[in-house]
Structure formats: C-alpha cells, structure tokens
Write a protein that holds these residues in place. Structure first.
Motif, PDB file in Angstrom:
ATOM      1  N   GLU A 152     176.511  32.797  15.672  1.00 32.24           N
ATOM      2  CA  GLU A 152     177.940  33.071  15.580  1.00 32.24           C
ATOM      3  C   GLU A 152     178.387  33.201  14.128  1.00 32.24           C
ATOM      4  O   GLU A 152     179.113  34.133  13.758  1.00 32.24           O
ATOM      5  CB  GLU A 152     178.730  31.957  16.280  1.00 32.24           C
ATOM      6  CG  GLU A 152     180.177  32.325  16.490  1.00 32.24           C
ATOM      7  CD  GLU A 152     180.982  31.212  17.159  1.00 32.24           C
ATOM      8  OE1 GLU A 152     180.625  30.025  16.984  1.00 32.24           O
ATOM      9  OE2 GLU A 152     181.962  31.534  17.862  1.00 32.24           O
ATOM     10  N   GLN A 153     177.880  32.277  13.312  1.00 29.73           N
ATOM     11  CA  GLN A 153     178.244  32.310  11.889  1.00 29.73           C
ATOM     12  C   GLN A 153     177.709  33.549  11.195  1.00 29.73           C
ATOM     13  O   GLN A 153     178.409  34.198  10.429  1.00 29.73           O
ATOM     14  CB  GLN A 153     177.698  31.074  11.182  1.00 29.73           C
ATOM     15  CG  GLN A 153     178.709  29.940  11.187  1.00 29.73           C
ATOM     16  CD  GLN A 153     178.092  28.618  10.740  1.00 29.73           C
ATOM     17  OE1 GLN A 153     176.997  28.601  10.158  1.00 29.73           O
ATOM     18  NE2 GLN A 153     178.787  27.533  11.028  1.00 29.73           N
ATOM     19  N   ALA A 154     176.462  33.885  11.509  1.00 30.61           N
ATOM     20  CA  ALA A 154     175.826  35.012  10.822  1.00 30.61           C
ATOM     21  C   ALA A 154     176.474  36.327  11.202  1.00 30.61           C
ATOM     22  O   ALA A 154     176.642  37.221  10.372  1.00 30.61           O
ATOM     23  CB  ALA A 154     174.335  35.048  11.151  1.00 30.61           C
ATOM     24  N   THR A 155     176.836  36.486  12.472  1.00 29.94           N
ATOM     25  CA  THR A 155     177.337  37.801  12.908  1.00 29.94           C
ATOM     26  C   THR A 155     178.845  37.903  12.924  1.00 29.94           C
ATOM     27  O   THR A 155     179.405  38.998  12.808  1.00 29.94           O
ATOM     28  CB  THR A 155     176.832  38.105  14.334  1.00 29.94           C
ATOM     29  OG1 THR A 155     177.306  37.071  15.208  1.00 29.94           O
ATOM     30  CG2 THR A 155     175.320  38.168  14.384  1.00 29.94           C
ATOM     31  N   GLU A 156     179.528  36.757  13.148  1.00 34.65           N
ATOM     32  CA  GLU A 156     180.982  36.745  13.327  1.00 34.65           C
ATOM     33  C   GLU A 156     181.455  37.597  14.492  1.00 34.65           C
ATOM     34  O   GLU A 156     182.539  38.215  14.467  1.00 34.65           O
ATOM     35  CB  GLU A 156     181.706  37.150  12.030  1.00 34.65           C
ATOM     36  CG  GLU A 156     181.542  36.109  10.934  1.00 34.65           C
ATOM     37  CD  GLU A 156     182.327  36.471   9.666  1.00 34.65           C
ATOM     38  OE1 GLU A 156     183.128  37.433   9.729  1.00 34.65           O
ATOM     39  OE2 GLU A 156     182.128  35.804   8.651  1.00 34.65           O
ATOM     40  N   ILE A 157     180.596  37.670  15.514  1.00 36.24           N
ATOM     41  CA  ILE A 157     181.011  38.379  16.735  1.00 36.24           C
ATOM     42  C   ILE A 157     181.973  37.473  17.489  1.00 36.24           C
ATOM     43  O   ILE A 157     181.730  36.277  17.591  1.00 36.24           O
ATOM     44  CB  ILE A 157     179.784  38.694  17.622  1.00 36.24           C
ATOM     45  CG1 ILE A 157     178.835  39.650  16.882  1.00 36.24           C
ATOM     46  CG2 ILE A 157     180.202  39.292  18.955  1.00 36.24           C
ATOM     47  CD1 ILE A 157     177.509  39.858  17.559  1.00 36.24           C
ATOM     48  N   PRO A 158     183.087  38.005  18.024  1.00 37.45           N
ATOM     49  CA  PRO A 158     184.011  37.161  18.791  1.00 37.45           C
ATOM     50  C   PRO A 158     183.276  36.430  19.915  1.00 37.45           C
ATOM     51  O   PRO A 158     182.381  36.997  20.551  1.00 37.45           O
ATOM     52  CB  PRO A 158     185.035  38.152  19.354  1.00 37.45           C
ATOM     53  CG  PRO A 158     184.941  39.332  18.460  1.00 37.45           C
ATOM     54  CD  PRO A 158     183.538  39.390  17.942  1.00 37.45           C
ATOM     55  N   ALA A 159     183.673  35.186  20.137  1.00 42.35           N
ATOM     56  CA  ALA A 159     182.929  34.295  21.035  1.00 42.35           C
ATOM     57  C   ALA A 159     182.657  34.903  22.410  1.00 42.35           C
ATOM     58  O   ALA A 159     181.526  34.859  22.903  1.00 42.35           O
ATOM     59  CB  ALA A 159     183.689  32.975  21.178  1.00 42.35           C
ATOM     60  N   ALA A 160     183.687  35.471  23.031  1.00 46.67           N
ATOM     61  CA  ALA A 160     183.507  35.998  24.385  1.00 46.67           C
ATOM     62  C   ALA A 160     182.445  37.087  24.404  1.00 46.67           C
ATOM     63  O   ALA A 160     181.573  37.124  25.275  1.00 46.67           O
ATOM     64  CB  ALA A 160     184.833  36.537  24.914  1.00 46.67           C
ATOM     65  N   ASP A 161     182.534  37.990  23.415  1.00 47.93           N
ATOM     66  CA  ASP A 161     181.567  39.087  23.337  1.00 47.93           C
ATOM     67  C   ASP A 161     180.173  38.564  23.043  1.00 47.93           C
ATOM     68  O   ASP A 161     179.180  39.034  23.605  1.00 47.93           O
ATOM     69  CB  ASP A 161     181.982  40.076  22.240  1.00 47.93           C
ATOM     70  CG  ASP A 161     183.256  40.816  22.604  1.00 47.93           C
ATOM     71  OD1 ASP A 161     183.443  41.080  23.822  1.00 47.93           O
ATOM     72  OD2 ASP A 161     184.053  41.128  21.695  1.00 47.93           O
ATOM     73  N   LEU A 162     180.119  37.612  22.166  1.00 49.64           N
ATOM     74  CA  LEU A 162     178.811  37.068  21.789  1.00 49.64           C
ATOM     75  C   LEU A 162     178.136  36.421  22.992  1.00 49.64           C
ATOM     76  O   LEU A 162     176.961  36.650  23.263  1.00 49.64           O
ATOM     77  CB  LEU A 162     178.993  36.041  20.662  1.00 49.64           C
ATOM     78  CG  LEU A 162     177.693  35.368  20.195  1.00 49.64           C
ATOM     79  CD1 LEU A 162     176.673  36.419  19.725  1.00 49.64           C
ATOM     80  CD2 LEU A 162     177.953  34.355  19.085  1.00 49.64           C
ATOM     81  N   LYS A 163     178.911  35.649  23.731  1.00 49.73           N
ATOM     82  CA  LYS A 163     178.342  34.994  24.913  1.00 49.73           C
ATOM     83  C   LYS A 163     177.828  36.028  25.900  1.00 49.73           C
ATOM     84  O   LYS A 163     176.731  35.905  26.442  1.00 49.73           O
ATOM     85  CB  LYS A 163     179.399  34.110  25.588  1.00 49.73           C
ATOM     86  CG  LYS A 163     179.542  32.772  24.876  1.00 49.73           C
ATOM     87  CD  LYS A 163     180.484  31.850  25.597  1.00 49.73           C
ATOM     88  CE  LYS A 163     180.618  30.556  24.792  1.00 49.73           C
ATOM     89  NZ  LYS A 163     181.800  29.793  25.172  1.00 49.73           N
ATOM     90  N   ARG A 164     178.614  37.043  26.094  1.00 54.52           N
ATOM     91  CA  ARG A 164     178.194  38.047  27.055  1.00 54.52           C
ATOM     92  C   ARG A 164     176.937  38.778  26.585  1.00 54.52           C
ATOM     93  O   ARG A 164     176.034  39.060  27.352  1.00 54.52           O
ATOM     94  CB  ARG A 164     179.320  39.043  27.283  1.00 54.52           C
ATOM     95  CG  ARG A 164     179.180  39.771  28.601  1.00 54.52           C
ATOM     96  CD  ARG A 164     180.176  40.872  28.731  1.00 54.52           C
ATOM     97  NE  ARG A 164     181.550  40.364  28.696  1.00 54.52           N
ATOM     98  CZ  ARG A 164     182.600  41.159  28.503  1.00 54.52           C
ATOM     99  NH1 ARG A 164     182.433  42.444  28.315  1.00 54.52           N
ATOM    100  NH2 ARG A 164     183.810  40.655  28.477  1.00 54.52           N
ATOM    101  N   CYS A 165     176.876  39.021  25.280  1.00 57.08           N
ATOM    102  CA  CYS A 165     175.719  39.786  24.797  1.00 57.08           C
ATOM    103  C   CYS A 165     174.461  38.919  24.791  1.00 57.08           C
ATOM    104  O   CYS A 165     173.376  39.415  25.110  1.00 57.08           O
ATOM    105  CB  CYS A 165     176.039  40.474  23.464  1.00 57.08           C
ATOM    106  SG  CYS A 165     175.342  39.755  22.008  1.00 57.08           S
ATOM    107  N   LEU A 166     174.627  37.649  24.532  1.00 57.35           N
ATOM    108  CA  LEU A 166     173.464  36.743  24.610  1.00 57.35           C
ATOM    109  C   LEU A 166     172.993  36.584  26.049  1.00 57.35           C
ATOM    110  O   LEU A 166     171.806  36.594  26.351  1.00 57.35           O
ATOM    111  CB  LEU A 166     173.819  35.376  24.015  1.00 57.35           C
ATOM    112  CG  LEU A 166     173.889  35.340  22.485  1.00 57.35           C
ATOM    113  CD1 LEU A 166     174.511  34.044  22.017  1.00 57.35           C
ATOM    114  CD2 LEU A 166     172.494  35.536  21.878  1.00 57.35           C
ATOM    115  N   GLN A 167     173.995  36.475  26.922  1.00 55.09           N
ATOM    116  CA  GLN A 167     173.667  36.330  28.340  1.00 55.09           C
ATOM    117  C   GLN A 167     172.834  37.515  28.831  1.00 55.09           C
ATOM    118  O   GLN A 167     171.838  37.348  29.530  1.00 55.09           O
ATOM    119  CB  GLN A 167     174.972  36.245  29.130  1.00 55.09           C
ATOM    120  CG  GLN A 167     174.792  35.740  30.542  1.00 55.09           C
ATOM    121  CD  GLN A 167     176.140  35.497  31.204  1.00 55.09           C
ATOM    122  OE1 GLN A 167     177.147  36.097  30.826  1.00 55.09           O
ATOM    123  NE2 GLN A 167     176.163  34.611  32.167  1.00 55.09           N
ATOM    124  N   SER A 168     173.233  38.720  28.430  1.00 59.86           N
ATOM    125  CA  SER A 168     172.523  39.893  28.925  1.00 59.86           C
ATOM    126  C   SER A 168     171.115  40.002  28.342  1.00 59.86           C
ATOM    127  O   SER A 168     170.274  40.692  28.893  1.00 59.86           O
ATOM    128  CB  SER A 168     173.327  41.157  28.623  1.00 59.86           C
ATOM    129  OG  SER A 168     173.524  41.259  27.234  1.00 59.86           O
TER     130      SER A 168
END
Lengths: 129, 733
Positions: free
Chosen positions: B584-600
């Motif tokens: 999260e710190q390295a990319t600064e992707i918004p949390a919701a998007d990050l979770k979804r992209c990690l999930q996939s």
C-alpha cells in the motif's frame, strides 16, 4: 287533322332496329300467339314477348297457369279490333298511328280505354295528349 | 295533370256503356267467386284468364269495386277457415308439414287471384285506400291461421321444441323450419318477433343459463370457453340456416350474457386453469378464445387486461426484487427481455395486437422495472456484456434486434440519467481495454440513444470515440520522434478529454520507476505539441501485459493485468515477501482498489500468480504476499481478471448516486428558469408539476430537491417570492 299522329321516342332507348321490329309485326314471322276478337275472328299474329313487355296483364295471362298459358290462341271480347291494332302498332314501333275507317276521336278514346285496361302506361299518356 | 284526373275523364266519357242489367253485378261476381274456388281446388288450368280479368275489370269500371272487394274477403276467409281445420287436424310432426303445404297453396292461389284482380289492385284499391290484394291475403292468413287459438300456441311450441332438439344434438328438418320462419317473416316483422323471436330468446336465455351453470361447475376454464364458443357459433349458424339475419345480434347477445358476462370473473380467476395459468403456460389458443369471447361483452376486455396487468406487476416485482436474481445483472436483464418477449408474443398471437393491451404491458414494465433502483445500472451492464463478447458471431440484423430490445427497456426507465452515467463508465472501460466487439454495434446504439435523449448526451460519447482515434495518431507521432525507444511500444497512452470521460480526479498511484520515466518522456512530447494543456494520469483505467518467469522450472507466461496489478507485481522484482501495508505504501493505490486487485491475483484459482498468508478468500491488512512459484497454466497468455462487467459495490453505488444527484441540480435549475422565464409568475405546486413534466424524459425529479433549487435561485436573485402570497414566485429578469 288527318295527319297520323306520330310518337317516335322508343321508351327504353334500346339499340334495337325498329324498322325490323315493325316488319316482324307485319309479316308475323316468329309469332307465337294468335289474337281473336269476338265477332271479328283472327285480328293479329303476334309475339307474346312484345305484349308481355308492355302489359303486365298480358304477361300474367301467358304465364300464370290458366288456360291461356298453355295455348297459342287468345280470345278477346268487348273491344274494337281497330283500337287493338293501334295498341299493337304502338307496342312494336313506339308510334301512335290513328288511321282507317273509324272516326279519329272514337278510335282515340277506344285506344285510351284499352291502354287503361291492359296497363300500357305510355300509350295511355300518349292518347291523353 | 295527374293520372287520377285522366281516369275520371275517361270514365265519364263512356258512361253510356254502363250495363243496365240489374243482375249484371251478381252474375259477374258469381263467375269470379267460382274461379276463386277453382283456384283453391287446384283447378286453375281450366279457367280463362281473359274472361276473369275482363269481368273483374268491368266490375270495377261499372262501380262494383266494393262488391268485388268484399266478395273477395268473404270467399278467401271461408277458404282459410277450411284450411285452418285441416291444419289443426294434422297430428304430431305432420303439423308443420301440413301448415307449410297449405301456406304454399295459399300463396299460389293468392298470386293467381291477384293476377286476375290486377285492375282492381291498380285503380279501385288506391282510390279507396283499401289493403292491396296480396297484403290482404297475408293478413287473412295471419288472422285465420297463425293467430287462430288452436294453432298459435301449438306452432310456437313446436318451433321452440325443434330448436331445443337441435341444441341437444338431434337432426331436424331445417328446410321446413326455414319455410315456416320465412312465412312468419312474410307476414310482417311484428308477427315474426311476437310469435317466434321473443319467446325464442326467452327460452334460449333459460337454456343457456342452466347449461352454463352446469359447465362452470365441472369444466376448467379452457374447456368452458371452448363450449361457449361452440354454442355461439351454433347459434350464428342457426340464424344463417333458418332465422331472420336480424336475430343474430339478439341471440348472440343472449349467449354472451348467459355464458360469458355472467361468469366472467369466475372464469378468469378459475383455480389452476384461469387466465393466469394460461399466461404462465403460453396457451395462445385458449387466450385467443378468451379474448374473442370476452370482447363481445361489456367490460370483458378490461377484465382480462386488469388480471393480466396485476399478474405482470406481481411477477415483475418478484423478478426485480428477488435477491438471488440480483447477483447476475446480465441474467437479470435477460429475464426481463424474456418476459417482454413472452407477453409481446401473447399479445400478437392471442390478443389481436390490441393497443390497449400493449399499453398495459408497457405500463406494467415501467412500473416494476423502476421498483429496483439498480435497473439502469444492470441494463447498462447487460449492454456491456453484449458488446464485449455476447455479440460475437451474431449477424448484423440480430445485433440490431438485441439493441432495440435494450432501448425498449431503456424507455421504461424513469432515471434515464442514471443509465447514461453507467453507460458512459462501461463504454469507457470497453474502449480503454480494447474489448469492444463491434464498432458498428457501438455506434448503432449511440445513434439510438441520440434519437431517444438528444444530441447533448451522445456528443460526449462520440467525443470518447474521437479521443481513441486521436490517441492512435498521437502514439504514432510519439514513437516517430523517439526512435531510440525501438519498435516495441512499451507505453501506450490514451489521451482523454476531461468531461467526455467518467474520470475520477486525483486518483493516481506510484508507477514503477521504468514506467514513470517513459511517462515523463510522453508528457514532455505531448505538451510540446499541444501547448496550454494539462495531463494527469488515470492509472485506475489502464492495463498492462507483463512477462513473468515462475519458480525453479522457469515457467514463462505473459500476464494481462490492470495497471494497478502491474504496479503490485513489479514490486516483487525486488522482494520475496511483501506485507499488505508495504504494498500500500509503495504503490499508494486506494485501499478498495488495492484489495480487489490483490484478491484477483492471490485468491482466484488458476490466476493465483501470488500466494498469500494466511490463506483465505478475503484480503486482510495483516496479510503477507509472495510470488506463487508453483503457478501453472496450460496457456502461455494468462488474463488476470480485472474489474470487468461487475456491478458496483455498495460504496461505489452511493458514490455514483451522489454524482447523479449533483448532475441533476443544474438540470432542475435550468428547467425552473426556463419555465419561469416564459410564465413570469407561478405558484409553487405548478412549478413542481411543470418541472417534473419537463424532466421526466430524463429522470423523476424529487419535489424536495426542486424546492431546494427554487430556494437557491431565490438566493441568487433569479426569482423572488411574492410579498403577499408566499406561495407565488416571480421571475427576475
């Protein structure tokens, strides 16, 4: 006047040759009915179809099942043969021709009477003129 | 001159011919009387027409018309009394036959009598206003035969009995029936009506009342309608066979009332076989029969329509509110379309394409589609699905059919602006991911939307297509001026015009160093050719193809991922293990998007290029991630699921809703100003009504919101309140 009274307008404007029709009346060709008048014998050999066209009583006479329907002779009474011939002439030619031995006025009245008796409306109107 | 006058003249002229024989009239009448007897006795062929016609003529001519006429009445009456006796004497079935035979005899006799008395008919009768011979003969028949006490009731009962026997399956002599009925009609309308039609209708009503009661107890709805239809047709047929054609309407009215109108509600609501069951089972034939029978009675069609409407609304409501169905938007819309197809075809096949039924169908759809606030989103998702893959291999005409159906659903929407919002989002994703199947189909739909909503909405959509085209040229120019970058295009940029696209301002993430250098090159190239512009990166909308090598076996794959996913994966080039927080710190992707992209990437079987600890379905903030060395796939290219054709999550939904509401404000204000500008002064309620009306092609304006907008306009001095009547507003130029 002694001039024959002529009525030439053929009622229904049929494309028909009136000369030929008159000829048929004179010769009696194709005639299918003989008309007798009491006291005068045979007065005309004529055509049922012509009589029927002009007169409903004649048409019924030839068709309604009484003795005349199966006969080629009809016996009439109480009329002048001259007047009858005037009527017949009119039926073939559409012309009212009053000539012969009988007096003009009498003949006209007799024809008028006949026209009324047999329902020949146009002749009736023509006599009345 | 009239004929009458001529005749008078003629008769006067011949007065001298009047026969003086005092016995003349009696003698002449005897001849005619005898002839009438002979005619009734079938001996007419021996009579001389000439003689009879002449005698009748002479009697009239000699003023004995009255004697002739009265003689005729008396003679005919006495004959008819005899005839009446012989008809009365007929037993059983021979009654009607005898009546018919005698009627025929009388008619023939009457004809001949009329012929020989024709002169009287023509002259004496009109002048004395007596009844003509033919009519006289009919009247005498009516009074002496049909209305004789011993015949009247018997005749009526016999006729009704025959009809009844025919109704119960017996074969009757229809010819005889026809002759007798014809006789009644010849005797005059009133005779037919009073002596037959009226009792016939009464008896029929009773018969069908009883029969329908029996049927309704033991038949299902479909069978009952078949029987009713059969009876109706039988009655129509009966009329053509032996009744007056004017009776058709009357007898069918009786059947309609007794068999249909009186049982209408019970029929439509019949358990297991009523209207709803017919609709459910697509029973076109039964439905058509019901339609054709019910249309004959008052309120018949409205009864069908109301039941259909309430059933439609009920099932429609279930369809759009069933939580199970809401899981799959494409399926949801497909079901709506199927339902519409079903009823379209019922209306076409069974309901005669009745406009009122089409209207009921439309209003029902409009009613229940809008019960679910997500319908606009789902319809757009359905289109998205079709335009991404659903239309592959479908012919051009079929594509049009599907798109037209979608537009039909679109028309039912009250919140068309919400649909538009989603449509724009979905189109943007389709265009940017290059996933649209057919450019023609896309453009065709835009043309349809333009027809529906006008130029304003579609101009932005068309702008999106233009941007795509321009970007291709821009990329070409960029690589032409940077030959050192080589053939392989590592970076492809689409330059999107602000306003045309559903961009979210400020949402960006840290790109990998390799990428951001390239991005900077592009930025300076672009700004160098287009002065005065600003570029911002929409990293949430991009995609990337990356090459990856897995584990010791060195399995190579090409991964198709989103920009976010790429950013995450690139981090693993320099790390074995990364915690959620680190990513999260390295990319600064918004949390919701990050979770979804990690999930996939970590939780989907077959796509799990990452491994997660602890193993679970959801992403937790304490999770740690590794490259999945054991990742295998039989394909070289692997597409990691991005956010495709998915309905929005709850917060996203709220957000979209928010934006829709925001967008509505200026539209409502514009409508208020337009209305006030033309009306100058208007009271509160009327403004609400007019604004709602103006905007209803786009959305259903909320009265509270309209009120707020009015207040805002007052604050900004567009409007003012009337100083006396506070409900009245005034436009300020």
């Amino acid at each position: 006047s002694s001039q024959p009274h002529c009525f030439t307008a053929f009622p229904s404007q049929l494309p028909i040759n009136v000369q030929r029709l008159k000829q048929l009346q004179t010769t009696g060709d194709y005639s299918d009915i003989n008309i007798y008048i009491e006291g005068h014998g045979l007065v005309a050999q004529t055509h049922k179809v012509i009589l029927s066209l002009w007169s409903v009583p004649f048409s019924k006479m030839f068709t309604n099942g009484m003795s005349e329907s199966s006969s080629s002779e009809v016996f009439l009474r109480d009329m002048s043969p001259e007047a009858f011939k005037v009527m017949l002439e009119f039926m073939y030619s559409g012309e009212l021709i009053l000539e012969g031995s009988v007096e003009f006025g009498t003949l006209l009245l007799q024809a008028l009477l006949l026209a009324d008796q047999f329902g020949v409306t146009l002749l009736y109107q023509e006599c009345y003129k | 001159m009239s004929n009458q006058k001529k005749r008078n003249f003629q008769i006067e002229a011949f007065k001298h011919r009047v026969v003086v024989d005092p016995k003349y009239a009696d003698k002449t009448w005897k001849i005619l009387e005898h002839a009438i007897h002979e005619i009734y006795n079938h001996n007419a062929s021996g009579l001389s027409f000439e003689e009879l016609y002449r005698n009748a003529y002479n009697m009239v001519l000699h003023k004995f018309g009255e004697k002739l006429y009265n003689g005729l009445v008396a003679t005919m009456t006495s004959h008819l009394r005899e005839i009446s006796k012989s008809i009365e004497a007929a037993q059983g079935d021979s009654f009607l036959e005898e009546l018919n035979r005698k009627w025929n005899d009388h008619n023939k006799a009457l004809q001949m009598i009329r012929d020989i008395l024709m002169y009287m008919d023509r002259t004496y009768i009109p002048s004395t206003r007596k009844t003509p011979v033919h009519e006289l003969g009919l009247n005498l028949w009516r009074d002496n035969i049909i209305h004789s006490s011993k015949i009247q009731t018997r005749l009526q009962n016999t006729l009704l009995e025959l009809v009844h026997r025919e109704r119960t399956g017996e074969v009757i002599d229809r010819g005889l029936m026809r002759n007798i009925v014809k006789m009644l009609m010849d005797l005059g309308c009133s005779v037919y009506q009073e002596d037959f039609e009226k009792p016939f209708l009464e008896v029929s009503a009773e018969f069908y009342r009883g029969e329908s009661q029996k049927f309704i107890e033991c038949c299902d709805c479909g069978d009952y309608l078949k029987k009713a239809e059969k009876r109706l047709n039988e009655e129509i047929e009966r009329v053509t066979h032996y009744l007056d054609s004017k009776s058709e309407v009357k007898i069918t009215n009786v059947v309609e009332k007794e068999m249909i109108a009186n049982h209408m509600l019970r029929l439509v609501h019949m358990e297991n076989s009523g209207l709803v069951n017919m609709l459910l089972d697509d029973k076109y034939e039964d439905l058509g029969r019901m339609y054709n029978l019910f249309r004959r009675v008052p309120d018949g069609l409205s009864t069908i329509r109301e039941v259909m409407t309430s059933h439609l609304r009920e099932t429609g409501k279930q369809l759009v509110t069933d939580a199970e169905r809401l899981k799959d938007p494409v399926e949801f819309v497909q079901r709506l379309l199927d339902e519409k197809d079903k009823y379209d075809s019922i209306i076409t096949n069974a309901f005669n394409n009745d406009k009122t039924f089409q209207n009921a169908l439309n209003s029902s759809f409009e009613y229940f589609i809008n019960l679910n606030a997500r319908s606009p989103e789902f319809i757009s998702l359905f289109v998205d699905d079709k335009l991404r893959k659903g239309l592959k291999g479908v012919s051009e005409e079929d594509v049009e059919v599907i798109l037209d159906k979608v537009m039909m659903l679109f028309r039912y929407l009250q919140e068309k602006d919400v649909f538009e919002k989603y449509y724009k989002q979905h189109l943007a994703k389709r265009l940017l991911s290059g996933k649209t199947v057919s450019d023609d189909a896309e453009r065709s739909l835009i043309v349809k939307l333009k027809t529906e909503c006008g130029y304003q909405f579609t101009s932005k959509l068309e702008g999106m297509f233009t941007d795509m085209k321009t970007s291709q040229d821009t990329m070409h120019g960029f690589y032409a001026s940077h030959l050192e970058l080589g053939e392989a295009r590592t970076l492809v940029v689409q330059v999107l015009t602000t306003g045309s696209w559903p961009t979210q301002p400020g949402v960006t993430c840290n790109l990998p160093a390799e990428m951001s250098a390239l991005c900077e090159k592009f930025r300076s190239y672009y700004l160098g050719t287009h002065t005065g512009r600003r570029l911002s990166w929409q990293t949430n909308m991009g995609t990337a193809d990356i090459k990856a090598t897995f584990g010791k076996g060195g399995q190579k794959h090409e991964l198709n991922v989103s920009t976010y996913q790429m950013c995450v994966l690139m981090l693993f080039n320099n790390a074995e293990r990364l915690s959620y927080k680190e990513i999260e710190q390295a990319t600064e992707i918004p949390a919701a998007d990050l979770k979804r992209c990690l999930q996939s990437m970590a939780c989907v079987k077959g796509k799990n290029v990452l491994r997660k600890e602890p193993m679970s379905k959801d992403i937790g903030e304490e999770d740690a991630f590794f490259v999945n060395d054991k990742f295998t796939s039989k394909f070289y290219k692997v597409k990691i699921g991005t956010v495709v054709a998915q309905k929005e999550s709850e917060p996203e939904k709220q957000e979209t809703r928010q934006r829709v509401e925001e967008d509505r404000k200026p539209q409502i204000e514009a409508a208020i100003v337009r209305i006030m500008k033309s009306r100058r002064v208007l009271d509160h309620n009327n403004i609400i009504t007019e604004v709602t009306k103006q905007l209803q092609s786009r959305f259903l304006a909320n009265p509270t919101e309209i009120k707020k907008r009015i207040e805002s306009l007052i604050e900004r001095d567009f409007l003012e309140r009337d100083s006396v009547d506070r409900k009245l507003y005034r436009y300020l130029a």
